[in-house]
Scaffold this active site. Structure first.
Site, PDB file in Angstrom:
ATOM      1  N   SER A 243     -11.007  -2.133  -4.944  1.00 44.03           N
ATOM      2  CA  SER A 243     -12.488  -1.879  -4.679  1.00 44.03           C
ATOM      3  C   SER A 243     -13.440  -2.227  -5.977  1.00 44.03           C
ATOM      4  O   SER A 243     -14.323  -2.447  -5.974  1.00 44.03           O
ATOM      5  CB  SER A 243     -12.663  -0.238  -4.772  1.00 44.03           C
ATOM      6  OG  SER A 243     -11.852   0.237  -5.843  1.00 44.03           O
TER       7      SER A 243
ATOM      8  N   ASP B 161      -3.559  -2.264  -7.409  1.00 45.11           N
ATOM      9  CA  ASP B 161      -3.554  -2.676  -5.954  1.00 45.11           C
ATOM     10  C   ASP B 161      -3.149  -4.332  -5.944  1.00 45.11           C
ATOM     11  O   ASP B 161      -3.677  -5.031  -6.741  1.00 45.11           O
ATOM     12  CB  ASP B 161      -5.200  -2.691  -5.400  1.00 45.11           C
ATOM     13  CG  ASP B 161      -5.349  -1.566  -4.794  1.00 45.11           C
ATOM     14  OD1 ASP B 161      -4.386  -0.936  -4.018  1.00 45.11           O
ATOM     15  OD2 ASP B 161      -6.552  -1.084  -4.470  1.00 45.11           O
TER      16      ASP B 161
ATOM     17  N   GLU C 135      -1.336  -2.294   1.221  1.00 44.60           N
ATOM     18  CA  GLU C 135      -1.734  -1.560   2.356  1.00 44.60           C
ATOM     19  C   GLU C 135      -0.847  -2.057   3.465  1.00 44.60           C
ATOM     20  O   GLU C 135      -0.440  -2.770   3.478  1.00 44.60           O
ATOM     21  CB  GLU C 135      -3.288  -2.175   2.659  1.00 44.60           C
ATOM     22  CG  GLU C 135      -4.262  -1.548   1.446  1.00 44.60           C
ATOM     23  CD  GLU C 135      -5.714  -2.002   1.799  1.00 44.60           C
ATOM     24  OE1 GLU C 135      -5.916  -2.606   3.082  1.00 44.60           O
ATOM     25  OE2 GLU C 135      -6.459  -1.694   1.203  1.00 44.60           O
TER      26      GLU C 135
ATOM     27  N   GLU D  76      -6.354   7.190   3.622  1.00 43.71           N
ATOM     28  CA  GLU D  76      -7.777   7.066   3.723  1.00 43.71           C
ATOM     29  C   GLU D  76      -8.538   7.593   4.989  1.00 43.71           C
ATOM     30  O   GLU D  76      -8.165   6.846   6.061  1.00 43.71           O
ATOM     31  CB  GLU D  76      -8.087   5.658   3.341  1.00 43.71           C
ATOM     32  CG  GLU D  76      -9.649   5.508   2.996  1.00 43.71           C
ATOM     33  CD  GLU D  76     -10.071   4.391   2.113  1.00 43.71           C
ATOM     34  OE1 GLU D  76      -9.209   3.517   1.476  1.00 43.71           O
ATOM     35  OE2 GLU D  76     -11.133   3.933   2.202  1.00 43.71           O
TER      36      GLU D  76
ATOM     37  N   LYS E 138       0.364  -0.634  -5.592  1.00 48.15           N
ATOM     38  CA  LYS E 138      -0.171  -0.441  -4.319  1.00 48.15           C
ATOM     39  C   LYS E 138      -0.358  -1.350  -3.364  1.00 48.15           C
ATOM     40  O   LYS E 138      -0.812  -2.390  -3.777  1.00 48.15           O
ATOM     41  CB  LYS E 138      -1.397   0.543  -4.542  1.00 48.15           C
ATOM     42  CG  LYS E 138      -1.941   1.239  -3.221  1.00 48.15           C
ATOM     43  CD  LYS E 138      -2.831   2.328  -3.368  1.00 48.15           C
ATOM     44  CE  LYS E 138      -4.187   2.086  -3.388  1.00 48.15           C
ATOM     45  NZ  LYS E 138      -4.868   1.180  -2.311  1.00 48.15           N
TER      46      LYS E 138
HETATM   47  O1  KIV Z   1      -9.037   0.210  -4.186  1.00 44.64           O
HETATM   48  C1  KIV Z   1      -9.401   1.506  -4.002  1.00 44.64           C
HETATM   49  O2  KIV Z   1     -10.469   1.864  -4.844  1.00 44.64           O
HETATM   50  C2  KIV Z   1      -8.481   2.226  -3.458  1.00 44.64           C
HETATM   51  C3  KIV Z   1      -8.895   3.651  -3.019  1.00 44.64           C
HETATM   52  C4  KIV Z   1     -10.030   4.022  -2.474  1.00 44.64           C
HETATM   53  C5  KIV Z   1      -7.979   4.614  -2.781  1.00 44.64           C
HETATM   54  O3  KIV Z   1      -7.566   1.806  -2.506  1.00 44.64           O
END
Ligand code: KIV
Length: 271
Positions: free
Chosen positions: A52, A90, A122, A189, A120
């Protein structure tokens, strides 16, 4: 805290024990040193260097443009600030979808170059080979199901996911697959709270929700949304604790006024 007191770091084992005890897990995003310092000192359990950052830091419409190098830059700054929280990073779009070898290579770069503690990514069964490979290399992996922003052009909208039974069934299977592949935790989410509760009860790993209801083992929000920096973004799942957009604007106007009137700097503010 005195300098002699050791800070007990949050690990994936700490989070697992919290789930077993029923202690809720608090997670927020962070992208820079100053904010991460504040959030860590305040006692946050997990800091997510989320992709994000592509939206809130770089101003892109989606999370797709951010690169692995840019994620590593943000993650390094956060890691330098943190004494207690678990730092999860991420893997960005394009850094793991190709094949499990590419996924492992990206995860290793994040760990080596930023000093973060976990990654993390997806997706469900379709990324389980990559998860197994990364976990086998000793890198903890957090999964992410439901609304997965890297697939926004497939979904077409940011509305609630898995309201239909077929998609809910796939999500239930995906959650089990993520646990079996070795994920230490999973983010859900924007899905119905009833479905999230079923997932929480069907897996043994901590489930962290964002717009997924109160049954989740923990909650995550984007820090910029929580402190009211993202103008006009008020989804139902967001609790906004500050209105910094308004406050920073007002402070800036005061500063401009003081500079232009000659009031700043005064006698005490110069050498
Ligand atoms: O990138 C992010 O902020 C996220 C959260 C919304 C879990 O993956």
């Amino acid at each position: 805290m005195s300098v002699h007191q050791e800070v007990k770091r949050v690990t994936t084992h700490t989070l697992q024990a919290m789930k077993v005890k029923g202690d809720k897990i608090a997670m927020l995003t962070a992208y820079d040193f100053s904010m991460a310092t504040i959030l860590d000192e305040a006692g946050i359990d997990i800091l997510l260097v989320g992709d994000s950052a592509s939206n809130v830091m770089a101003g892109h419409e989606t999370t797709l443009p951010i690169t692995l190098d840019q994620m590593i830059y943000h993650a390094s700054a956060v890691v330098r600030a943190v004494k207690r929280a678990l730092v999860v990073v991420d893997l960005p779009f394009g850094a793991y979808q190709g094949n499990s070898k590419e996924a492992l290579h990206s995860a290793i770069r994040v760990m080596k170059e930023s000093g973060a503690h976990a990654v993390k990514l997806e997706g469900g069964v379709e990324v389980s080979d990559s998860i197994v490979r990364i976990v086998t290399a000793g890198i903890p992996v957090m999964g992410h199901l439901g609304l997965t922003p890297q697939s926004i052009y497939k979904f077409g909208t940011y509305t609630v996911r898995a309201k239909e039974e077929a998609e809910a069934d796939k999500l239930r299977e995906d959650a089990i697959a993520l646990e079996q592949s070795g994920c230490f935790s999973v983010v859900l989410e924007k899905i119905p709270a009833v479905l999230a509760k079923e997932v929480v009860q069907s897996v043994h790993i901590p489930v962290i929700g964002i717009g997924a209801g109160s049954a989740c083992d923990g909650q995550v929000l984007v820090i910029n949304d929580l402190i009211g920096l993202t103008k006009g973004f008020k989804p139902r799942f967001l609790r906004q604790y500050l209105d910094l957009y308004r406050e920073i604007g007002a402070a800036t106007q005061s500063y401009i006024r003081d500079v232009k009137s000659g009031d700043f700097p005064n006698q005490q503010e110069q050498y």
